[in-house]
Write an enzyme that holds these catalytic residues in place. Structure first.
Site, PDB file in Angstrom:
ATOM      1  N   GLU A   1       0.847  -1.203   0.000  1.00  0.00           N
ATOM      2  CA  GLU A   1       0.000   0.000   0.000  1.00  0.00           C
ATOM      3  C   GLU A   1       0.880   1.249   0.000  1.00  0.00           C
ATOM      4  O   GLU A   1       0.733   2.161   0.816  1.00  0.00           O
ATOM      5  CB  GLU A   1      -0.950  -0.001   1.194  1.00  0.00           C
ATOM      6  CG  GLU A   1      -2.016  -1.080   1.137  1.00  0.00           C
ATOM      7  CD  GLU A   1      -2.984  -0.898  -0.030  1.00  0.00           C
ATOM      8  OE1 GLU A   1      -2.831   0.054  -0.809  1.00  0.00           O
ATOM      9  OE2 GLU A   1      -3.895  -1.729  -0.174  1.00  0.00           O
TER      10      GLU A   1
ATOM     11  N   GLU B   1     -22.888  40.310 -20.775  1.00  0.00           N
ATOM     12  CA  GLU B   1     -22.923  39.807 -19.399  1.00  0.00           C
ATOM     13  C   GLU B   1     -22.631  40.933 -18.420  1.00  0.00           C
ATOM     14  O   GLU B   1     -21.669  41.695 -18.596  1.00  0.00           O
ATOM     15  CB  GLU B   1     -21.902  38.678 -19.232  1.00  0.00           C
ATOM     16  CG  GLU B   1     -21.957  37.992 -17.878  1.00  0.00           C
ATOM     17  CD  GLU B   1     -20.925  36.891 -17.746  1.00  0.00           C
ATOM     18  OE1 GLU B   1     -20.218  36.867 -16.712  1.00  0.00           O
ATOM     19  OE2 GLU B   1     -20.820  36.061 -18.677  1.00  0.00           O
TER      20      GLU B   1
ATOM     21  N   ASP C   1     -18.657  38.458 -22.961  1.00  0.00           N
ATOM     22  CA  ASP C   1     -18.271  38.223 -21.561  1.00  0.00           C
ATOM     23  C   ASP C   1     -17.128  39.170 -21.244  1.00  0.00           C
ATOM     24  O   ASP C   1     -15.959  38.838 -21.429  1.00  0.00           O
ATOM     25  CB  ASP C   1     -17.839  36.765 -21.380  1.00  0.00           C
ATOM     26  CG  ASP C   1     -17.391  36.453 -19.953  1.00  0.00           C
ATOM     27  OD1 ASP C   1     -17.667  37.275 -19.059  1.00  0.00           O
ATOM     28  OD2 ASP C   1     -16.765  35.399 -19.736  1.00  0.00           O
TER      29      ASP C   1
ATOM     30  N   ASP D   1     -12.735  32.034 -21.401  1.00  0.00           N
ATOM     31  CA  ASP D   1     -13.514  33.218 -21.787  1.00  0.00           C
ATOM     32  C   ASP D   1     -14.176  33.039 -23.147  1.00  0.00           C
ATOM     33  O   ASP D   1     -15.379  33.300 -23.307  1.00  0.00           O
ATOM     34  CB  ASP D   1     -12.608  34.457 -21.799  1.00  0.00           C
ATOM     35  CG  ASP D   1     -11.857  34.625 -20.491  1.00  0.00           C
ATOM     36  OD1 ASP D   1     -12.500  34.502 -19.434  1.00  0.00           O
ATOM     37  OD2 ASP D   1     -10.642  34.863 -20.524  1.00  0.00           O
TER      38      ASP D   1
END
Length: 683
Positions: A317, A546, A472, A658
């Site tokens: 492990e 926006e 935007d 964007d």
């Protein structure tokens, strides 16, 4: 194909020959063939005679000798367990044919004293190799381990999984390289027959000589189980071998320590076993042999393994090992005759601890992953909830493992994505937010290659006269941060769900002044003017600006676009709840997820395409705009929210979203047909 009427007679003849033909030993005392060629063109082959050297390049000779005289016959008895009786069915030769072959070979025997000497030397070398103490010791280990796993270790288990065999191979072949460095390649070739690796390229066997090997295996597959068996047989079969075992928790190390003690005491004389519980050490000493040792430790006591000498160090492990313990473990890489074997399951809870997967790009092939999903179909597996196996591979499931749709659904309810990582062994899909890729590579390739030639009249006349633009805005001049994204979409007359991307911009302000809104509006107007040149049939533009960042600035941008645009512009309006006034802006909210889902569907279904004559005054100078957009599309990931809904984002450290957001929202407004666009002076 055998005729049915002849089948019975052939079976009877085979039974008769089998019952009368006696098993004869392979006689190597005298050569069968001595070729009459020059010394430079011949070679002494211990099992046949002196033959032309060219035969060594043919696999037929080796196959023949291994078929009629396999190394696995007449093996010594195991120290524990039940010896595996390997099936050995060699073709039977009729007595008449055998006599005829002997007659032919006897006629071609050349009486050459020097050739006989060469043959006898080859036979003696072969006998010496088979009587070598190292070979006998390693052979005994293989027989003991095979017999121990043949219903002795676990009564109902007589077979092992492929990854368990691979773990044995990495252990065993490294033992060869340190026990007999001068004869490593020869012993590698001999033991290929024991493991069924006759066809494996010798160069591939060199992988087993690596100083470190990593195994990433899903949960409950028998990792620790096979390690206990290997270590137990190593201690009892191989002298002067030093083994280390490190676990992530003390109770795991104690459990393995106790299991090995119980195994040794059950199957081997107790007088050979010396147990030192205070430091987790087992010493096994057979009569007339040097002792072999095992030390079990945990990562919490990292100093316990410092100063020790290990030939094999198993790190169980390893993904969960404390990071400050790694230097003490990795220090054994400097030891010439030491090998580190990292074994772990996938840690889906914390990507930071899943460091073993980073070795996938190592120059040496040291990473071994048990995974039920191939890289080519990983996207399909993530997109389809009912899929529990790779579409191209037949899912091989160990008998003690259950994988079905119910298990998948229940596991993912506890922790999203845990089924793929913990049970299916997929490491590459882990992320801090359990993200999943939602757009297939095939769809992206089609979107990139299949671009429409919108300059042709037959295409233009099919497009609507209304162009949709989404803005935007970003009010910063930091090119490393967000910029203003603008997307332009035209829909088809006969099918409003199909559309074409005709323009996009990614604009960054040169400096922070009071003209930011004017610069952004000018960029949008330049896009509109360029569109009119290519698409003179456009009669109006529907614009959504926006306003989440700054409502005042968004209103100013809308006003400037309305004044500077050469054609009519209609804006979406936001109604102020307190004053009932309407502003020419759009407040992005819950509709973003709906817009992304419709865009994702459009890309995957091919209902959205890009124009060959894409318009861009800010991107095209340095980059193909569509390739620029595709880079952001590839980054789209779906984030599950606590209320059961999902949100989408494509932002990365090196990629902003964007332009993607602008194109997605422009597509949403163009195809949804539920938003009202009005002139700026409308009330």
């Amino acid at each position: 194909m055998l005729l049915l009427k002849a089948k019975k007679a052939i079976i009877e003849n085979l039974s008769e020959v089998s019952s009368t033909q006696a098993e004869t030993d392979w006689d190597m005392s005298t050569p069968t063939i001595i070729t009459n060629t020059s010394k430079s063109e011949r070679t002494a082959y211990s099992k046949i005679g002196v033959i032309p050297s060219v035969n060594l390049y043919s696999s037929t000779l080796t196959s023949f000798c291994k078929l009629y005289h396999p190394l696995t016959l007449n093996q010594t008895q195991p120290q524990t367990g039940t010896l595996r009786l390997l099936p050995h069915e060699k073709p039977l030769i009729l007595q008449d044919l055998s006599n005829y072959v002997k007659l032919l070979t006897s006629q071609n025997v050349c009486h050459d004293t020097e050739a006989n000497t060469e043959y006898n030397a080859a036979v003696q070398t072969q006998k010496t190799s088979m009587e070598c103490p190292t070979y006998l010791e390693l052979r005994q280990f293989v027989i003991n381990l095979s017999s121990f796993l043949n219903g002795c270790y676990v009564k109902r288990s007589t077979h092992i999984e492929p990854f368990q065999l691979q773990l044995i191979l990495h252990t065993f072949y490294f033992l060869i390289s340190i026990k007999s460095p001068e004869s490593t390649n020869r012993l590698f070739d001999i033991f290929k027959e024991y493991f069924g690796l006759r066809e494996m390229d010798p160069d591939m066997l060199q992988i087993f000589k690596q100083k470190a090997s990593i195994f990433l295996i899903p949960r409950r597959h028998g990792k620790t189980w096979i390690v206990v068996a290997i270590i137990s047989m190593l201690l009892t079969s191989v002298e002067n071998i030093h083994v280390g075992y490190v676990a992530h928790q003390k109770h795991v190390a104690n459990s393995v320590f106790t299991e090995i003690i119980n195994t040794l005491q059950k199957w081997f004389p107790s007088r050979y076993i010396d147990i030192k519980k205070e430091n987790g050490t087992i010493i096994y000493k057979s009569p007339d042999k040097k002792p072999s040792t095992l030390m079990c430790a945990t990562c919490f006591n990292k100093n316990s393994i410092r100063g020790q000498t290990f030939n094999l160090l198993y790190i169980d492990e390893a993904n969960f090992i404390k990071k400050d313990s790694l230097p003490a473990i990795l220090g054994f890489m400097l030891q010439k005759d030491a090998k580190l074997i990292f074994i772990s399951s996938v840690n889906s809870g914390d990507r930071a601890t899943s460091f073993l997967f980073n070795l996938k790009n190592a120059s040496e092939k040291m990473l071994n992953i048990v995974n039920y999903i191939c890289p080519d179909h990983k996207d399909d597996f993530s997109l389809q909830d009912s899929l529990i196996s790779c579409p191209c591979y037949k899912l091989y499931i160990p008998t003690y493992i259950t994988i079905d749709e119910t298990i998948k659904n229940t596991t993912n309810l506890f922790l999203d994505g845990a089924f793929t990582t913990e049970l299916m062994g997929d490491m590459s899909g882990i992320s801090k937010s359990n993200m999943h890729k939602v757009i297939s590579e095939m769809a992206i390739t089609q979107f990139d290659l299949c671009r429409a030639d919108t300059t042709k009249p037959e295409i233009t006349q099919c497009l609507n006269s209304t162009m949709y633009i989404y803005i935007d805005p970003a009010y910063t001049n930091n090119s490393e941060a967000s910029g203003t994204g603008i997307g332009a979409i035209l829909t088809f007359k006969n099918n409003s769900s199909k559309c074409i991307i005709v323009g996009m911009e990614h604009y960054f302000l040169k400096d922070l002044t009071g003209t930011a809104t004017y610069q952004i509006a000018s960029c949008a107007c330049s896009l509109i003017r360029a569109s009119l040149v290519l698409y003179p049939h456009i009669q109006c533009v529907h614009v959504a600006v926006e306003g989440n960042s700054s409502q005042d600035s968004a209103v100013a941008i809308s006003t400037l676009i309305n004044e500077c645009s050469p054609i009519k512009v209609y804006f979406i309006h936001y109604k102020d709840k307190t004053t009932t006034m309407q502003w020419p802006i759009y407040m992005l909210g819950a509709e973003k997820s709906i817009a992304f889902e419709s865009f994702i569907y459009a890309i995957n279904s091919g209902t959205i395409s890009a124009s060959q004559s894409i318009i861009s005054n800010t991107i095209k100078l340095s980059f193909d705009p569509i390739s620029y957009l595709i880079e952001q599309i590839r980054s789209i990931r779906c984030y599950p929210l606590r209320d059961g809904s999902h949100t989408y984002c494509a932002k990365k450290r090196t990629v902003s979203d964007d332009v993607l957001v602008a194109v997605v929202m422009a597509y949403f407004f163009a195809t949804s047909n539920k938003h009202i666009f009005k002139p700026l002076n409308s009330t």
